[in-house]
Scaffold this motif. Sequence first.
Motif, PDB file in Angstrom:
ATOM      1  N   ARG A  29     -32.280 -11.296  23.942  1.00  0.00           N
ATOM      2  CA  ARG A  29     -31.282 -10.051  23.792  1.00  0.00           C
ATOM      3  C   ARG A  29     -30.857 -10.078  22.539  1.00  0.00           C
ATOM      4  O   ARG A  29     -30.471 -10.923  22.055  1.00  0.00           O
ATOM      5  CB  ARG A  29     -30.294 -10.028  25.007  1.00  0.00           C
ATOM      6  N   PRO A  30     -30.658  -8.838  21.861  1.00  0.00           N
ATOM      7  CA  PRO A  30     -29.943  -8.983  20.552  1.00  0.00           C
ATOM      8  C   PRO A  30     -28.433  -9.376  20.709  1.00  0.00           C
ATOM      9  O   PRO A  30     -27.791  -9.163  21.980  1.00  0.00           O
ATOM     10  CB  PRO A  30     -29.784  -7.309  20.444  1.00  0.00           C
ATOM     11  N   TYR A  31     -27.922  -9.502  19.725  1.00  0.00           N
ATOM     12  CA  TYR A  31     -26.289  -9.928  20.024  1.00  0.00           C
ATOM     13  C   TYR A  31     -25.657  -8.950  20.058  1.00  0.00           C
ATOM     14  O   TYR A  31     -25.680  -7.877  19.895  1.00  0.00           O
ATOM     15  CB  TYR A  31     -25.894 -10.480  18.249  1.00  0.00           C
ATOM     16  N   ALA A  32     -24.557  -9.349  21.144  1.00  0.00           N
ATOM     17  CA  ALA A  32     -23.956  -8.141  21.861  1.00  0.00           C
ATOM     18  C   ALA A  32     -22.270  -8.351  21.927  1.00  0.00           C
ATOM     19  O   ALA A  32     -21.666  -7.420  22.361  1.00  0.00           O
ATOM     20  CB  ALA A  32     -24.347  -7.881  23.281  1.00  0.00           C
ATOM     21  N   TRP A  33     -21.989  -9.551  21.199  1.00  0.00           N
ATOM     22  CA  TRP A  33     -20.386  -9.735  21.423  1.00  0.00           C
ATOM     23  C   TRP A  33     -19.704  -8.729  20.464  1.00  0.00           C
ATOM     24  O   TRP A  33     -19.986  -8.407  19.440  1.00  0.00           O
ATOM     25  CB  TRP A  33     -20.102 -11.048  20.782  1.00  0.00           C
ATOM     26  N   GLY A  34     -18.492  -8.397  20.943  1.00  0.00           N
ATOM     27  CA  GLY A  34     -17.836  -7.512  20.254  1.00  0.00           C
ATOM     28  C   GLY A  34     -16.334  -7.945  20.036  1.00  0.00           C
ATOM     29  O   GLY A  34     -16.151  -9.123  20.265  1.00  0.00           O
ATOM     30  N   GLU A  35     -15.477  -7.205  19.535  1.00  0.00           N
ATOM     31  CA  GLU A  35     -14.117  -7.676  19.278  1.00  0.00           C
ATOM     32  C   GLU A  35     -13.354  -8.418  20.389  1.00  0.00           C
ATOM     33  O   GLU A  35     -12.811  -9.172  20.335  1.00  0.00           O
ATOM     34  CB  GLU A  35     -13.203  -6.654  18.603  1.00  0.00           C
ATOM     35  N   ARG A 223     -21.282 -16.704  28.854  1.00  0.00           N
ATOM     36  CA  ARG A 223     -19.715 -16.670  28.780  1.00  0.00           C
ATOM     37  C   ARG A 223     -19.012 -15.252  29.054  1.00  0.00           C
ATOM     38  O   ARG A 223     -18.341 -15.002  29.526  1.00  0.00           O
ATOM     39  CB  ARG A 223     -19.468 -17.204  27.502  1.00  0.00           C
ATOM     40  N   GLY A 224     -19.730 -14.279  28.175  1.00  0.00           N
ATOM     41  CA  GLY A 224     -19.030 -13.058  28.382  1.00  0.00           C
ATOM     42  C   GLY A 224     -19.844 -12.075  28.762  1.00  0.00           C
ATOM     43  O   GLY A 224     -19.535 -10.943  29.211  1.00  0.00           O
ATOM     44  N   LEU A 225     -21.437 -12.299  28.848  1.00  0.00           N
ATOM     45  CA  LEU A 225     -22.473 -11.196  29.092  1.00  0.00           C
ATOM     46  C   LEU A 225     -23.275 -11.796  30.253  1.00  0.00           C
ATOM     47  O   LEU A 225     -24.167 -12.337  30.031  1.00  0.00           O
ATOM     48  CB  LEU A 225     -23.205 -10.634  28.050  1.00  0.00           C
TER      49      LEU A 225
END
Length: 579
Positions: A29-35, A223-225
């Motif tokens: 997947r593309p990088y998807a982390w946000g603030e 962790r986040g997604l």
Amino acid sequence: MSKLNIDQKNIKSLFSDKKADFLIPDYQRPYAWGEKECQTLWDDIFSFAFPDNDCDKFDSDNDEYFLGPIVTFKNVDGRQEIIDGQQRLTTLMLLLRAFYAKYGFMKDALAIKTSEMLEQCIWKTDEFGKPNKNKLKISSEVATDNEKDEFLTILNTGDASGMKSKYSKTYRFFQDRITEFLNAYPSYFAHLPVRILNNCILLPIEAESQDTALRIFSTLNDRGLPLSDADIFKAQFYKYYTEKGEKDSFIKRWKELEVLCNDIFHPISGSPMDELFTRYMYYERALQGNKSSTTEALRKFYERDSYTLLKRDETLDNIIDLANFWKDVLSQNNDRFSERNLRQLYILNYAPNGMWTYFLSVYYMANRDDSGNLDENDLDKFLNQTIAFVWAYAVTNPGVNALRTPVYTEMINVVNHKPVTFSGFLIDRNHVKNALMNYVFSNNRAITKSMLTWWAYQQDGQELLSLENVFEIEHIFSRNRQDKEGSLSDGKNLESLGNKAILEKRINIRASDYRFADKTKYYIGFTNSRNQKKEGTKNKELLVMSDTKNDFDEVDIIKRHDLIIDSFISYLDKNTLLK
């Protein structure tokens, strides 16, 4: 038994290992982390490194903060191909690079030592530990990520000026946090990056093969997604097409499919791609003759027999074809569908549950010709039967689970090219009529809008409505009027099906509190005091009412309610669904 190398490591030992050579492969997947995710990571790490904002409360020998697993396998080029954890790993690399950008220019002895440790984590080094700043410890080949070059540029240069990618936003976020940290805690400046490097722990899991790594991947959450089922299916497809020498073609097709699914599917749970795979699953399930009312989890279905279904040439072709079919359904494509078929499909978009989407998917896959077309007359019959049966069951057997047994049985008939009859589940005329007459059609029940949408299309001359317009339920005899006048002898008639119609939201807001004679102005359309034309409704029945009636009272409500119910019973009869 598959072998695994599992050894808990801190960030420094994992990243600075001379053999470390991470690759984020093209199927990821593309990088998807946000603030939000970055802020959570920063807050957690800061609280860990400085308990109660006190530098001295930290135990450097024993305190550890676990960041999660990293699942890799060594590919044919000897690189550590990341199967799970690329979001986490990418973010940590950007965090370390942000620290290096700040500490790399400090002349303090501690800062110099910290910079050297950071260098060894970001770049490959020679035998003396000197970094080669032309060789990063990580690279990305994610096919669907148009921004990956910015990631590598940031790591190489430490400069994100003018960039707008998620990578640059994450990098600038950490730059800002580091600057704030140094300003607020100048005496702590050497401790934070060192505690991150030495005491933040990862669990690298190195599998002996991609297959083993994928099995681990299927049981872990990022962790986040959270991982989607489609991510796992993509990896299986990728392996299959790579072995066939069609890797580049597959990557292109998958990327286009992801874009298409994101445009047309908006599921409550799971990813848009998961929704497509679910719809296709019912076709394959029917081919297997499976009519069990217990449906397997999506991943369990496809992983059967080592993902055999995903290792067939026709599977991806079929899935792409099905996605394009649904694109045309939702775009109301009149090149693929006739006017009458589009009207039925519009009605089904207001169905009381989503079972019809699976049923129609099976029908399409089983009956399409070589050009992806369906016979108009056969589709007409199928859609009418589906509407009639699903609507009736929503009243007599509420809940989508009740539909599974009859619909799953008919799915098998569909793939075997037998007529859809629901012969084992025909509906008793008196039972369904009594159920409809006594049903409380409140606005919060999905079947209410379903019935009103169906009824709107029973009117002669009703044009095809656009799916882009938002329709709400209109009380023709308004609630406000009943509150003020109490004109209805039976207050229940206010919520009767006979007193409701679908109406565009923009009109419903304006017409909600008026007498019928006042409402007709909004139904028909008018020109306001600023000479602006306000368009009327596309609901043909309301336009006819506005032209032929001066009022709409309790007698009209009762008469219209009975007419709707009797018409629906006739509709069931016409579609041979009554006992």
